[in-house]
Design a protein around this motif. Sequence first.
Motif, short mmCIF file in Angstrom:
data_model
loop_
_atom_site.label_atom_id
_atom_site.label_comp_id
_atom_site.label_asym_id
_atom_site.label_seq_id
_atom_site.Cartn_x
_atom_site.Cartn_y
_atom_site.Cartn_z
N MET A 52 0.87 -1.22 0.09
CA MET A 52 -0.08 -0.02 0.16
C MET A 52 0.82 1.24 0.00
O MET A 52 2.01 1.30 0.60
CB MET A 52 -1.00 -0.02 1.28
N SER A 53 0.63 2.26 -0.84
CA SER A 53 1.23 3.39 -0.74
C SER A 53 0.47 4.62 -0.76
O SER A 53 -0.84 4.71 -1.21
CB SER A 53 2.26 3.40 -2.09
N GLY A 54 0.79 5.59 -0.27
CA GLY A 54 0.22 6.89 0.06
C GLY A 54 0.11 7.79 -1.32
O GLY A 54 0.24 7.45 -2.30
N ALA A 55 -0.23 9.06 -1.30
CA ALA A 55 -0.69 9.99 -2.46
C ALA A 55 0.67 10.17 -2.95
O ALA A 55 0.63 10.35 -4.32
CB ALA A 55 -1.32 11.12 -2.05
N ALA A 56 1.94 10.43 -2.27
CA ALA A 56 3.07 10.55 -2.73
C ALA A 56 3.92 9.49 -2.88
O ALA A 56 5.37 9.39 -3.07
CB ALA A 56 3.99 11.84 -1.91
N ASP A 57 3.50 8.38 -3.31
CA ASP A 57 4.04 7.02 -3.26
C ASP A 57 4.90 6.68 -2.20
O ASP A 57 5.92 5.72 -2.20
CB ASP A 57 4.77 7.06 -4.72
N GLU A 58 4.80 7.28 -1.03
CA GLU A 58 5.64 6.86 0.26
C GLU A 58 5.08 5.45 0.92
O GLU A 58 3.69 5.18 0.81
CB GLU A 58 5.61 7.87 1.28
N PRO A 59 5.72 4.45 1.53
CA PRO A 59 4.92 3.44 1.85
C PRO A 59 4.26 3.77 3.23
O PRO A 59 4.92 4.28 4.07
CB PRO A 59 6.42 2.58 2.10
N VAL A 60 3.04 3.34 3.12
CA VAL A 60 2.27 3.58 4.31
C VAL A 60 2.53 2.92 5.61
O VAL A 60 2.63 3.68 6.79
CB VAL A 60 0.64 3.48 4.07
N PRO A 61 2.81 1.86 5.71
CA PRO A 61 3.05 1.12 7.11
C PRO A 61 4.22 1.69 7.70
O PRO A 61 4.12 2.09 9.04
CB PRO A 61 3.26 -0.30 6.78
N PRO A 62 5.32 1.93 6.98
CA PRO A 62 6.46 2.49 7.63
C PRO A 62 6.37 3.83 8.17
O PRO A 62 6.92 4.63 9.05
CB PRO A 62 7.71 2.48 6.50
N VAL A 63 5.64 4.86 7.26
CA VAL A 63 5.53 6.14 7.67
C VAL A 63 4.48 6.19 9.02
O VAL A 63 4.70 6.93 9.66
CB VAL A 63 4.65 6.92 6.56
N LEU A 64 3.39 5.15 9.16
CA LEU A 64 2.63 5.11 10.11
C LEU A 64 3.66 4.67 11.43
O LEU A 64 3.45 5.40 12.60
CB LEU A 64 1.66 4.32 10.06
N GLY A 65 4.42 3.92 11.26
CA GLY A 65 5.16 3.29 12.22
C GLY A 65 6.37 4.34 12.80
O GLY A 65 6.86 4.24 13.91
N SER A 66 6.73 5.33 11.98
CA SER A 66 8.02 6.38 12.25
C SER A 66 7.32 7.55 12.85
O SER A 66 8.14 8.29 12.90
CB SER A 66 8.58 6.51 10.89
N GLY A 67 6.11 7.62 13.10
CA GLY A 67 5.52 8.82 13.57
C GLY A 67 5.71 8.84 15.16
O GLY A 67 6.23 8.11 15.66
N PRO A 68 5.09 9.88 15.69
CA PRO A 68 5.33 10.09 17.09
C PRO A 68 4.60 9.07 17.86
O PRO A 68 3.68 8.06 17.43
CB PRO A 68 4.53 11.25 17.58
N GLU A 69 5.45 8.59 19.29
CA GLU A 69 4.71 7.53 19.82
C GLU A 69 3.20 7.28 20.02
O GLU A 69 2.69 6.44 20.54
CB GLU A 69 5.82 7.11 21.10
N TRP A 70 2.97 8.52 20.30
CA TRP A 70 1.45 8.55 20.74
C TRP A 70 0.47 8.55 19.51
O TRP A 70 -0.74 8.56 19.65
CB TRP A 70 0.96 9.99 21.32
N TYR A 71 1.15 8.39 18.27
CA TYR A 71 0.06 8.27 16.99
C TYR A 71 -0.69 7.37 16.82
O TYR A 71 -1.81 7.33 16.70
CB TYR A 71 1.14 8.50 15.94
N SER A 72 0.06 6.01 16.92
CA SER A 72 -0.85 4.59 17.03
C SER A 72 -1.86 4.57 18.07
O SER A 72 -3.00 4.19 17.62
CB SER A 72 0.17 3.50 17.10
N PRO A 73 -1.53 4.78 19.19
CA PRO A 73 -2.62 4.70 20.18
C PRO A 73 -3.76 5.71 20.01
O PRO A 73 -5.03 5.42 20.29
CB PRO A 73 -1.95 4.86 21.48
#
Length: 55
Positions: A1-22
């Motif tokens: 799955m890739s985002g609008a700018a062809d970035e890989p979505v799972p690594p982008v979600l995982g690399s966000g701030p630690e509060w993002y996923s919860p």
Amino acid sequence: MSGAADEPVPPVLGSGPEWYSPALLTQTLLGAFAYAVATVLLIRGDDAVPGTVAG
């Protein structure tokens, strides 16, 4: 799955701030709960409104 700018979505979600996923999980669960409650209230109809006379 890739985002609008062809970035890989799972690594982008995982690399966000630690509060993002919860926070995303909490928001999703609250939305699902609100949807379920609204569905039950719509199915029950007039029975869910106190003081109304059925018939």
